[in-house]
Design an enzyme around this catalytic site. Sequence first.
Site, PDB file in Angstrom:
ATOM      1  N   HIS A  23       0.859  -1.203   0.000  1.00  0.00           N
ATOM      2  CA  HIS A  23       0.000   0.000   0.000  1.00  0.00           C
ATOM      3  C   HIS A  23       0.879   1.232   0.000  1.00  0.00           C
ATOM      4  CE1 HIS A  23      -3.929  -1.920   1.804  1.00  0.00           C
ATOM      5  NE2 HIS A  23      -3.835  -2.104   0.511  1.00  0.00           N
ATOM      6  N   HIS A  79     -11.387  -8.865  -7.160  1.00  0.00           N
ATOM      7  CA  HIS A  79     -11.085  -7.601  -6.467  1.00  0.00           C
ATOM      8  C   HIS A  79     -10.172  -6.794  -7.385  1.00  0.00           C
ATOM      9  CE1 HIS A  79      -9.954  -4.814  -3.425  1.00  0.00           C
ATOM     10  NE2 HIS A  79      -8.958  -5.472  -2.877  1.00  0.00           N
ATOM     11  N   GLU A  81      -8.260  -4.187  -6.695  1.00  0.00           N
ATOM     12  CA  GLU A  81      -7.045  -3.539  -6.197  1.00  0.00           C
ATOM     13  C   GLU A  81      -5.846  -4.084  -6.974  1.00  0.00           C
ATOM     14  OE1 GLU A  81      -6.618  -3.402  -1.908  1.00  0.00           O
ATOM     15  OE2 GLU A  81      -5.156  -1.766  -2.081  1.00  0.00           O
ATOM     16  N   ASP A  83      -2.909  -5.108  -6.614  1.00  0.00           N
ATOM     17  CA  ASP A  83      -2.087  -6.283  -6.302  1.00  0.00           C
ATOM     18  C   ASP A  83      -2.700  -7.557  -6.870  1.00  0.00           C
ATOM     19  OD1 ASP A  83      -3.999  -5.542  -4.344  1.00  0.00           O
ATOM     20  OD2 ASP A  83      -3.127  -6.895  -2.870  1.00  0.00           O
ATOM     21  N   HIS A 145     -12.360  -5.990   1.450  1.00  0.00           N
ATOM     22  CA  HIS A 145     -12.326  -4.699   2.108  1.00  0.00           C
ATOM     23  C   HIS A 145     -12.570  -3.528   1.168  1.00  0.00           C
ATOM     24  CE1 HIS A 145      -8.018  -3.458   1.031  1.00  0.00           C
ATOM     25  NE2 HIS A 145      -8.299  -4.497   0.288  1.00  0.00           N
ATOM     26  N   ASP A 164      -8.847 -11.227  -0.438  1.00  0.00           N
ATOM     27  CA  ASP A 164      -8.043 -10.685   0.665  1.00  0.00           C
ATOM     28  C   ASP A 164      -8.390 -11.309   2.016  1.00  0.00           C
ATOM     29  OD1 ASP A 164      -6.294  -8.873  -0.577  1.00  0.00           O
ATOM     30  OD2 ASP A 164      -7.805  -7.303  -0.646  1.00  0.00           O
ATOM     31  N   TYR A 192      -2.451  -8.482   9.669  1.00  0.00           N
ATOM     32  CA  TYR A 192      -3.250  -8.203   8.464  1.00  0.00           C
ATOM     33  C   TYR A 192      -4.662  -7.789   8.874  1.00  0.00           C
ATOM     34  CZ  TYR A 192      -4.960  -9.411   3.715  1.00  0.00           C
ATOM     35  OH  TYR A 192      -5.501  -9.411   2.454  1.00  0.00           O
ATOM     36  N   HIS A 225      -3.467 -13.720  -0.609  1.00  0.00           N
ATOM     37  CA  HIS A 225      -2.113 -13.471  -0.083  1.00  0.00           C
ATOM     38  C   HIS A 225      -1.762 -14.578   0.911  1.00  0.00           C
ATOM     39  CE1 HIS A 225      -1.986  -9.346  -1.610  1.00  0.00           C
ATOM     40  NE2 HIS A 225      -3.134  -9.110  -1.056  1.00  0.00           N
TER      41      HIS A 225
HETATM   42 FE1  FEO Z   1      -7.254  -5.335  -1.366  1.00  0.00          FE
HETATM   43 FE2  FEO Z   1      -4.762  -7.623  -1.650  1.00  0.00          FE
HETATM   44  O1  FEO Z   1      -5.805  -6.174  -2.151  1.00  0.00           O
END
Ligand code: FEO
Length: 396
Positions: A23, A79, A81, A83, A145, A164, A192, A225
């Site tokens: 992030h 998702h 995002e 990553d 999230h 996530d 996390y 992850h």
């Molecule tokens: Fe919300 Fe692993 O990205």
Amino acid sequence: MKFEIAPNVYWVGKIDWELKKFHGEEYSTHRGSSYNSYLVKDQKIALIDTVWAPFAREFVENLRSEIDLDSIDYVIANHAEMDHSGALPELMRAIPDKPVFCTANGVKSLKGHYHQDWDFRVVKTGDKLDLGTKELVFVEAPMLHWPDSMMDYLTGDAILFSNDAFGQHYATEHMFNDLVVQSELFEEAIKYYANILTPFSPLVTRKIAEVVGLGLPLNMICPSHGIIWRKDPLQIVQQYQEWAADYQENQVTIIYDTMWNGTRRLAEAMAKGVSSGDRDITVKVFNIARSDINDVVTEIFKSKGILLGSPTINRGILAAMATLMEMMTGLKFKKKKAAAFGCYGWSGESVKVLGDGLEKAGFEIVQEPFKTLWEPEDDALNAAMEFGRGFAEKIK
Ligand code: FEO
């Protein structure tokens, strides 16, 4: 690299050993991370999520060495995002006409990021994608999230691809929960949760109840992850239920910043006071300017109460403490107690700034602030010990 996690279900992601900040600079990843992508082969082939953009070419080349990219029938974007979606543009250049399944908010985010008109197929909770002998069932998870977040459940193998949720920033070659050092795994899992999911805890509770209420068998949870939960996968679900319920251990965390060590000495005296007031309590002390802020946030998450200290500078507080307070305000901790302390030279506003910030962040202030003029001597240090002892009593 790929490995099989169930018959014809493969991990095809990227382990990122060198990641130390995530992030931007917001989240420290001492143990690296992984971006987990999964390939489900049935009569139809689905690819679930991709990896972060710096690894896009490597990801697509790796995939190409495993299968003909044209044989992928469906791309699932749980998702948006970066990553997880960062390699989508590279992948979609190779297979531009393949449908991309995501939530309605996923379309907005993916278009916002990449400005491409891929063949988006919007899915909602309960929608199913027939793969031949198995199905992927979609479960929207808004604000877990991001507004677009989604999970998928693979029937037959009973695998939940949770994105996530249930993840950890934890690089390992042993990608299953039963093969790694458990203390490391749970350190990363709680960090996390504390740093990313705390503000969404009520939603975590509701979503888990909804998914558990479906009564589906569950053999494995595959987050996006870290490791895959294959041994007793419900353990992390139960752990999330605990963490989401205003989690506390019997701990007080004392966090200070200091210019000439006066506030540090108060903090240390208070730590003695807390432990003398309750021998069973864990007390941890951090100089916030010299500590990893995400590790400190994790300790706050575990605490029943915190003491925050800063000397006064320019009628305010030191900058590292201000950063922590901004982070705490966003994380919306609940049911935690707090008090403020600090040294001052001539005006002494720091404790008021700290107290106001703690209240704004949702902490219950249980003691008047402790402040002392100039360098603390024995009287002030004894009073600081008493302050700590009193705080331990108040959080019992
Ligand atoms: Fe919300 Fe692993 O990205």
